[in-house]
Design an enzyme around this catalytic site. Structure first.
Site, PDB file in Angstrom:
ATOM      1  N   LYS A  76       1.576 -10.513 -19.508  1.00 33.10           N
ATOM      2  CA  LYS A  76       1.047  -9.227 -20.049  1.00 33.10           C
ATOM      3  C   LYS A  76      -0.158  -9.336 -20.298  1.00 33.10           C
ATOM      4  CE  LYS A  76       3.656  -6.892 -18.789  1.00 33.10           C
ATOM      5  NZ  LYS A  76       4.540  -7.713 -17.925  1.00 33.10           N
ATOM      6  N   ASN A 124       1.190  -0.142   5.980  1.00 34.52           N
ATOM      7  CA  ASN A 124       1.571  -0.767   4.894  1.00 34.52           C
ATOM      8  C   ASN A 124       2.347  -2.173   5.270  1.00 34.52           C
ATOM      9  OD1 ASN A 124       2.228  -2.068   2.358  1.00 34.52           O
ATOM     10  ND2 ASN A 124       4.013  -0.672   2.215  1.00 34.52           N
ATOM     11  N   GLY A 125       1.809  -3.511   4.902  1.00 33.65           N
ATOM     12  CA  GLY A 125       2.291  -4.663   5.576  1.00 33.65           C
ATOM     13  C   GLY A 125       1.428  -5.446   5.938  1.00 33.65           C
ATOM     14  N   GLU A 142      -2.562  -9.883 -17.332  1.00 30.13           N
ATOM     15  CA  GLU A 142      -2.634  -9.072 -16.141  1.00 30.13           C
ATOM     16  C   GLU A 142      -3.221  -7.852 -16.444  1.00 30.13           C
ATOM     17  OE1 GLU A 142       1.189  -7.580 -14.685  1.00 30.13           O
ATOM     18  OE2 GLU A 142       2.201  -7.746 -16.380  1.00 30.13           O
ATOM     19  N   ARG A 149       1.248   1.687  -5.967  1.00 26.58           N
ATOM     20  CA  ARG A 149       1.425   0.513  -4.855  1.00 26.58           C
ATOM     21  C   ARG A 149       0.108  -0.010  -4.415  1.00 26.58           C
ATOM     22  NH1 ARG A 149       6.351   1.153  -2.199  1.00 26.58           N
ATOM     23  NH2 ARG A 149       5.299   0.281  -0.225  1.00 26.58           N
ATOM     24  N   CYS A 205       0.845  -1.216  -0.156  1.00 24.33           N
ATOM     25  CA  CYS A 205       0.122   0.013   0.082  1.00 24.33           C
ATOM     26  C   CYS A 205       1.006   1.063   0.024  1.00 24.33           C
ATOM     27  CB  CYS A 205      -1.002  -0.003   1.075  1.00 24.33           C
ATOM     28  SG  CYS A 205      -1.969  -1.371   1.243  1.00 24.33           S
ATOM     29  N   GLU A 222       6.259 -14.347 -20.729  1.00 22.91           N
ATOM     30  CA  GLU A 222       6.266 -12.715 -20.768  1.00 22.91           C
ATOM     31  C   GLU A 222       4.958 -12.289 -21.148  1.00 22.91           C
ATOM     32  OE1 GLU A 222       6.931 -11.011 -18.284  1.00 22.91           O
ATOM     33  OE2 GLU A 222       6.677  -8.739 -19.141  1.00 22.91           O
ATOM     34  N   HIS A 282       2.463 -33.509 -23.776  1.00 27.81           N
ATOM     35  CA  HIS A 282       2.463 -34.374 -22.998  1.00 27.81           C
ATOM     36  C   HIS A 282       1.453 -34.144 -21.823  1.00 27.81           C
ATOM     37  CE1 HIS A 282       6.332 -36.100 -23.831  1.00 27.81           C
ATOM     38  NE2 HIS A 282       6.843 -34.766 -24.140  1.00 27.81           N
ATOM     39  N   TRP A 332      -3.857  -1.529  -1.300  1.00 28.72           N
ATOM     40  CA  TRP A 332      -3.928  -3.036  -1.944  1.00 28.72           C
ATOM     41  C   TRP A 332      -4.415  -3.879  -1.133  1.00 28.72           C
ATOM     42  CZ3 TRP A 332      -1.782  -7.963  -1.862  1.00 28.72           C
ATOM     43  CH2 TRP A 332      -1.799  -8.571  -2.852  1.00 28.72           C
ATOM     44  N   LYS A 337       2.206  -2.127  -8.269  1.00 26.28           N
ATOM     45  CA  LYS A 337       3.436  -2.240  -9.031  1.00 26.28           C
ATOM     46  C   LYS A 337       4.470  -2.575  -8.218  1.00 26.28           C
ATOM     47  CE  LYS A 337       5.963  -0.872 -12.231  1.00 26.28           C
ATOM     48  NZ  LYS A 337       6.094  -1.795 -13.608  1.00 26.28           N
TER      49      LYS A 337
HETATM   50  C1  AGP Z   1       5.230  -7.082 -14.018  1.00 25.42           C
HETATM   51  O1  AGP Z   1       4.119  -6.816 -15.334  1.00 25.42           O
HETATM   52  C2  AGP Z   1       4.360  -7.596 -12.824  1.00 25.42           C
HETATM   53  N1  AGP Z   1       3.650  -6.472 -12.510  1.00 25.42           N
HETATM   54  C3  AGP Z   1       5.035  -8.296 -11.653  1.00 25.42           C
HETATM   55  O2  AGP Z   1       5.108  -9.738 -12.322  1.00 25.42           O
HETATM   56  C4  AGP Z   1       6.545  -7.741 -11.407  1.00 25.42           C
HETATM   57  O3  AGP Z   1       7.297  -8.051 -12.317  1.00 25.42           O
HETATM   58  C5  AGP Z   1       6.797  -8.665 -10.243  1.00 25.42           C
HETATM   59  O4  AGP Z   1       5.944  -8.332  -9.188  1.00 25.42           O
HETATM   60  C6  AGP Z   1       8.386  -8.004  -9.629  1.00 25.42           C
HETATM   61  O5  AGP Z   1       8.226  -6.873  -9.370  1.00 25.42           O
HETATM   62  P1  AGP Z   1       9.798  -6.157  -9.110  1.00 25.42           P
HETATM   63  O6  AGP Z   1      10.295  -6.261 -10.472  1.00 25.42           O
HETATM   64  O7  AGP Z   1       9.365  -4.878  -8.609  1.00 25.42           O
HETATM   65  O8  AGP Z   1      10.326  -6.975  -8.037  1.00 25.42           O
END
Ligand code: AGP
Length: 585
Positions: free
Chosen positions: A465, A94-95, A468, A27, A2, A461, A484, A70, A580
């Protein structure tokens, strides 16, 4: 993960809280709330909602706290939004407070009633329980009982004071002309402060008007040196784009270029790498995919044992002696709790650690032996794009350095090659066929991404994308592994996106594509080989040596996800349920 903000000074608090929360919104953005001079306003949804506050709140009151959430405990809602209140006490957190249930049980017996499902409310009531007339004392006593990770800012409407504490979750205190500021990360307050103090674990700060004092949990004073403020934090601007994601995809080539040009002055001291017998890359999510690329490069060029680990899975190491190993932690934010926890374990067992981060003054930077920055520039969209490319760029540089130390010929970062790479990344972002593929994907519920070797990294990757930011279920699969089991899911019109950029795997990949086509799949192939004909839609990528193709092939896939997300009317910058930086395990 957060975002916390606080202010105490001689101006109206609202503008500082609002602007700080806007910068911290990456965040988490489930719900938002502020408390100014004891008056609490909170609501479900993004920070912008605070604009609905009445002018009284906006123009009066010069000390306050704020929070953008969050959700960890309790759904996004008004009730679960912070600040949480207990008597005259309001707190933002936060935590994760791991023993909140026990605390809740004890305080309920003492007559406290709980209205939210959050762990934070337990801390608010515990502070209130200890509050006699001294906020600092109450916070100290409460923190002696809290277990878990927490950055907390507490305020008491009867006192013009804020008390802050940090345990694992980041918290920064800053002082500027208009007063004292607190934030989860420096970007939220850098432009308002002339001096900054980064709280370490177990440190407290008491803000009394313009005065700041630091102390530990035993109330022992701590002298902290002010850090200079790097004022050139980037303004939160979309620079003409409608979304950060589109802007950041278009900055991909520049991100790699700036990153690699930043390494010219030999960041990695050869001495640091002496005696290293094995290398472990370790990260989460997109950063983990970058780790997989680094592993492949080192296996192909340097030929020493190399592994890529998902940080949250690195819990039961096979040895307690990593003294001849180097752990490379890649993290855009430098605040990912899983990655930080893995770093702690690696250090415990004697490893040398190298952190690759994109943000200054991060927790990972504080603990790693050596830090190397990617220079992607601030990345605001939750879905990582330009930072991922910069991380791949780091892997090219790192491999080049290791080859140099081992007298292995290598021209991965030769200027001529890199200039072609930058142009190819830009060109890959301008391919019109991506638009038509987005139309095809738009109404799908499922998608499969296939690749072999380095192409499986790109498939992974690309799949992340799409998931998410479009909420379409997708899976990345090693193309050779599909038969398999998962091949059972392929049926008529199943959407499959295949990658074929690695020459030595060409024939096998063509075979895998025909396997899914034989079962009715609708296949779109990304390749730079114009002589490959798999009888399916083909998107021809700019043609560079295979080793560079992961930096090229991912770009249209980033765009694909972006285009589908926008076409579905979704918020591609702030997708649901995500944040993020994931600062909880
Ligand atoms: C990236 O598109 C994602 N939002 C997520 O997987 C991110 O890469 C992951 O949480 C790691 O974050 P960081 O690189 O800040 O450690």
């Amino acid at each position: 993960m957060c975002g916390i903000i606080g202010y105490c000074g001689n101006s109206a608090a609202f503008k500082f809280l609002y602007e700080g929360l806007k910068r911290l919104e990456y965040r988490g953005y489930d719900s938002v709330g502020i408390c100014i001079d004891g008056k609490v306003v909170k609501m479900k949804g993004h920070v912008d909602q605070l604009n609905k506050c009445d002018s009284k709140i906006k123009n009066s009151g010069n000390f306050g706290i704020g929070h953008t959430r969050w959700a960890t405990h309790g759904a996004p809602s008004y009730i679960n939004a912070h600040p949480h209140t207990s008597g005259y006490i309001n707190i933002v957190h936060n935590g994760i407070i791991e023993n909140y249930k026990e605390i809740k049980e004890v305080l309920t017996k003492k007559g406290y009633s709980f209205i939210s499902q959050t762990d934070t409310e337990a801390a608010a009531h515990l502070i209130n329980y200890y509050y006699k007339d001294d906020l600092k004392e109450a916070v100290l006593k409460a923190c002696k009982e809290l277990k878990g990770s927490y950055a907390i800012v507490a305020m008491c409407e009867k006192k013009n004071q804020l008390v802050a504490v940090r345990n694992e979750s980041p918290l920064i205190v800053g002082r500027g002309k208009e007063g004292v500021h607190l934030a989860s990360d420096i970007s939220a307050i850098a432009d308002k402060c002339d001096e900054l103090f980064v709280l370490d674990n177990g440190e407290f700060a008491l803000i009394n008007g313009a005065e700041i004092s630091f102390f530990d949990i035993f109330d022992k004073p701590i002298i902290k040196q002010a850090e200079t403020v790097d004022k050139d934090y980037e303004s939160v601007s979309k620079e003409g784009y409608d979304t950060f994601m589109e802007k950041e995809i278009n900055e991909g080539a520049k991100s790699v270029k700036n990153t690699l040009e930043g390494y010219r002055d030999k960041y990695l001291p050869p001495k640091f790498l002496e005696g290293i017998k094995s290398i472990y890359f370790c990260a989460c999510g997109t950063a983990y995919h970058a780790c997989c690329y680094g592993k492949k490069l080192i296996e192909r060029y340097v030929k020493i044992p190399c592994f890529s680990l998902i940080a949250s899975e690195f819990k039961e190491p096979y040895t307690t002696d990593y003294s001849q190993s180097l752990f490379v932690f890649i993290s855009q934010s430098g605040e990912t709790a899983d990655t930080l926890a893995a770093h702690t374990l690696a250090k415990k067992y004697g490893a040398k650690t190298l952190a690759v981060t994109n943000v200054s003054k991060s927790s990972l930077e504080d603990v790693a032996d050596i830090v190397i920055k990617t220079r992607a520039g601030r990345e605001y969209a939750v879905a990582s794009t330009k930072a991922y490319l910069a991380q791949l760029g780091f892997c090219l540089y790192f491999t080049q350095v290791l080859c140099g130390l081992n007298n292995i010929p290598c021209d991965l970062t030769a200027e001529e090659n890199l200039n072609k790479l930058y142009k190819a990344i830009d060109a890959a972002g301008k391919m019109s066929q991506t638009q038509s593929l987005a139309q095809i994907m738009l109404n799908n519920e499922h998608a499969y991404f296939l690749g072999r070797g380095m192409d499986f990294i790109t498939a992974s990757e690309a799949s992340l994308k799409l998931k998410e930011i479009t909420y379409i279920h997708s899976e990345a699969y090693p193309a050779g592994e599909l038969k398999h089991g998962t091949l059972a899911l392929i049926e008529k019109d199943t959407k499959v996106i295949a990658f074929l950029t690695q020459s030595e795997l060409k024939e096998k990949m063509i075979g895998n594509i025909s396997e899914v086509k034989a079962r009715g799949a609708f296949v779109t192939l990304f390749t730079q080989f114009d002589n490959v004909d798999c009888g399916c839609d083909k998107i021809l990528l700019p043609d560079l040596p295979d080793v560079y193709m992961p930096l090229i092939a991912i770009v249209p896939c980033q765009q694909l996800a972006f285009l589908v997300s926008v076409a579905k009317g979704l918020d591609c910058d702030k997708p649901r349920n995500l944040a993020k930086s994931v600062t909880v395990q």
